[in-house]
Scaffold this motif. Structure first.
Motif: not given
Length: 602
Positions: A205-225
């Motif tokens: 951010e000091t050089n004007g470069m903000h954060a960027r998303l590069v990947a998104a992963t997930l893990e599905p689960r089955s839960i009986k609440h």
């Protein structure tokens, strides 16, 4: 007319310059996030659901999942509609770098006394039985599900199942094999919880470069609440018996975690392997053609000098080689349509190489192809009319009408029939009626008139004059060997060009069936150019062999020799689909059947 104000011209120039400086070539500018920015919300979008065991995709809302209260569909272009993209907002919302654990989304209740609830639950069970897959999008990136298979190999899939089934024999199907707790016979397990991991690049951010998303992963689960209001996400799996005998509640939850990561992980493809094969095949064809031509020309020159032998081979058919072919009108129509498709493909791939048709801009590739095809009707009419006049044809009205309606009409009827089946089944892949009307308007309102304009200029010019005079009496063709007969020659002629694109076709099919982004347009354009060269070389080589065998019927043979590559292209996805349990056949017939017809109309 008053002269323009200099200050107005100056402001207009500033606007144009500032706009050009802000232009981002690859299609869509990446989104930047700042920790101090209150507008750091991340929106998760959902797309249609599909399955490898079913040919019909469905919209997210077709299943009884949690819906966004402020549901909003992003505007869809023509390409997205034709490919069945159904993107909409979801209730899964979170802020940048704000980790959350076990957040409740909603609770779905099913009453045994309600017929509507029974239908909803049965449809959800059918989706789990057929292994329907979610396809989620974060910051225009697919959310991937990574899991471990045999030999500790990690496999990532750009989608995750809505649930799974353990059959009556106690054998787990599909995703149920990843969890030993899924052990009840004749039971469905719904994945009602997801652990989402967002990977981002921190930037500077000091050089004007903000954060960027590069990947998104997930893990599905089955839960009986056990507690629907305050879930803990640590209970036993959420099992749904096959028989709906008691009331049921399914609570959907999620957790999100942010992790720092490099800009992009390297993705390795077998590009060099494919490039070597392509260059080898093209070089082999060129070498055979050059060596054969050089050898024959040297032999004929020697015979002319010695004047000791009678002429033979291709020299004897020079008076018949430019004889008009049978069904010359049909050949001219196919060549005209092929010119239109060829120019459209070339321009589309060229623009994709420059980055204007980035895969991040969904549907842009198909939209560009359709618009270009419509605008290139002039080339089809001109080429068809000019060749038909060269063949000595006189029914110019029939030629123009068939050029404008034959191939596009076959494609549209095929597309409409497949779309009608999807309409009846309520699939999300069905193209809306308004889009079909828009396609017809583009066809009849722009493409057809442009085809008439091109045919007008084509018929105004004189036909192509052959360099030698054609004999009045056709020469008798001697007995041909097996390899110089039309059918074997045409079948063999398409093998080499198809070998050039075989590896690249694997990546394209894998991207289509797996809903992955295909972005190797530079290499694809190179393969396309080499494919054109290889088709030309194979056609010239085989035509030369046929002329040496004193067979002067080369018009249709030269067209079908390289055109037979489309037949191999058609049957290769059939084999691909057969190995994949025959899934996606309807979509294959819609899109690859359309592609085959366009290539045959070359």
């Amino acid at each position: 007319m008053k002269p323009l104000n200099p200050s107005f011209i100056f402001l207009l120039s500033l606007t144009v310059v500032s706009s050009s400086l802000g232009f981002y070539l690859p299609g869509l500018a990446p989104v930047s996030f700042c920790e101090q920015n209150s507008k750091g919300d991340i929106q998760l979008f959902v797309n249609r659901l599909d399955s490898v065991e079913s040919v019909l995709p469905y919209e997210y809302d077709a299943f009884d999942f949690c819906k966004d209260t402020d549901e909003n569909r992003p505007s869809e272009n023509l390409g997205q509609v034709l490919f069945g993209e159904r993107i909409e907002t979801s209730p899964y919302k979170f802020s940048f770098k704000a980790d959350k654990a076990c957040v409740k989304v909603c609770t779905k209740s099913y009453d045994t006394g309600s017929r509507e609830d029974k239908l909803k639950l049965d449809f959800l069970k059918k989706g789990m039985e057929l292994n329907y897959q979610h396809h989620w999008i974060v910051d225009n990136m697919p959310v991937t599900w990574c899991y471990i298979v045999e030999d500790n190999q990690k496999v990532c899939n750009p989608g995750f199942p809505i649930g799974c089934l353990v059959n009556q024999e106690g054998k787990p199907k599909d995703a149920c094999v990843i969890n030993a707790d899924f052990n009840k016979k004749n039971t469905y397990y719904v994945f009602n919880h997801v652990d989402i991991t967002i990977h981002y690049h921190s930037g500077d951010e000091t050089n004007g470069m903000h954060a960027r998303l590069v990947a998104a992963t997930l893990e599905p689960r089955s839960i009986k609440h056990s507690n629907d209001e305050n879930p803990t996400c640590e209970e036993t799996p959420m099992d749904i018996p096959a028989d709906f005998k008691s009331n049921l509640k399914v609570t959907y939850t999620y957790s999100v975690t942010f992790k720092v990561r490099g800009l992009l992980d390297g993705i390795t493809f077998c590009i060099m392997n494919s490039l070597v094969i392509v260059l080898f095949l093209s070089g082999m064809v060129a070498m055979i053609m050059l060596r054969t031509l050089h050898k024959d020309i040297a032999r004929y020159n020697q015979m002319d000098q010695e004047e000791a032998q009678e002429e033979s081979g291709w020299k004897q058919v020079h008076g018949d080689v430019f004889r008009p072919p049978r069904m010359g009108m049909l050949l001219s129509i196919f060549l005209g349509q092929g010119t239109q498709v060829f120019i459209m493909t070339f321009i589309t791939l060229f623009l994709a190489c420059l980055g204007f048709l980035s895969p991040a801009n969904r549907g842009a590739l198909m939209t560009c192809a359709v618009v270009l095809w419509v605008l290139l009707g002039t080339s089809a009419g001109y080429v068809s009319a000019r060749l038909y006049k060269t063949f000595g044809g006189e029914n110019w009205k029939t030629n123009v009408l068939l050029t404008a309606f034959l191939c596009p009409g076959i494609v549209f009827v095929d597309f409409f029939l497949m779309n009608l089946i999807l309409w009846v089944e309520g699939s999300s892949a069905a193209v809306p009626f308004g889009t079909l009307v828009a396609i017809l308007a583009l066809w009849f309102g722009i493409s057809v008139p442009l085809t008439f304009v091109g045919a007008y200029f084509g018929f105004k010019k004189p036909g192509i004059e052959p360099p030698v005079q054609t004999n009045q009496i056709p020469r008798q063709i001697p007995q041909q060997s097996f390899f110089t007969k039309p059918v074997p020659g045409i079948i063999m002629g398409g093998i080499l060009p198809f070998g050039c694109i075989f590896i690249q076709l694997f990546f394209i099919l894998n991207s289509i069936w797996s809903h992955q982004m295909y972005y190797m347009f530079g290499f694809l354009f190179l393969v396309f150019i080499i494919l054109v060269i290889t088709c030309s070389e194979a056609t010239v080589l085989l035509c030369y062999f046929h002329l040496c065998a004193e067979d002067y019927h080369w018009w249709w043979r030269s067209f079908l020799t390289s055109g037979f590559t489309a037949v191999y292209l058609f049957h290769h996805p059939l084999l691909w689909l057969h190995l994949d349990h025959g899934a996606h056949f309807l979509h294959f017939y819609r899109y690859y059947g359309l592609l085959l017809l366009l290539l045959v109309c070359k």
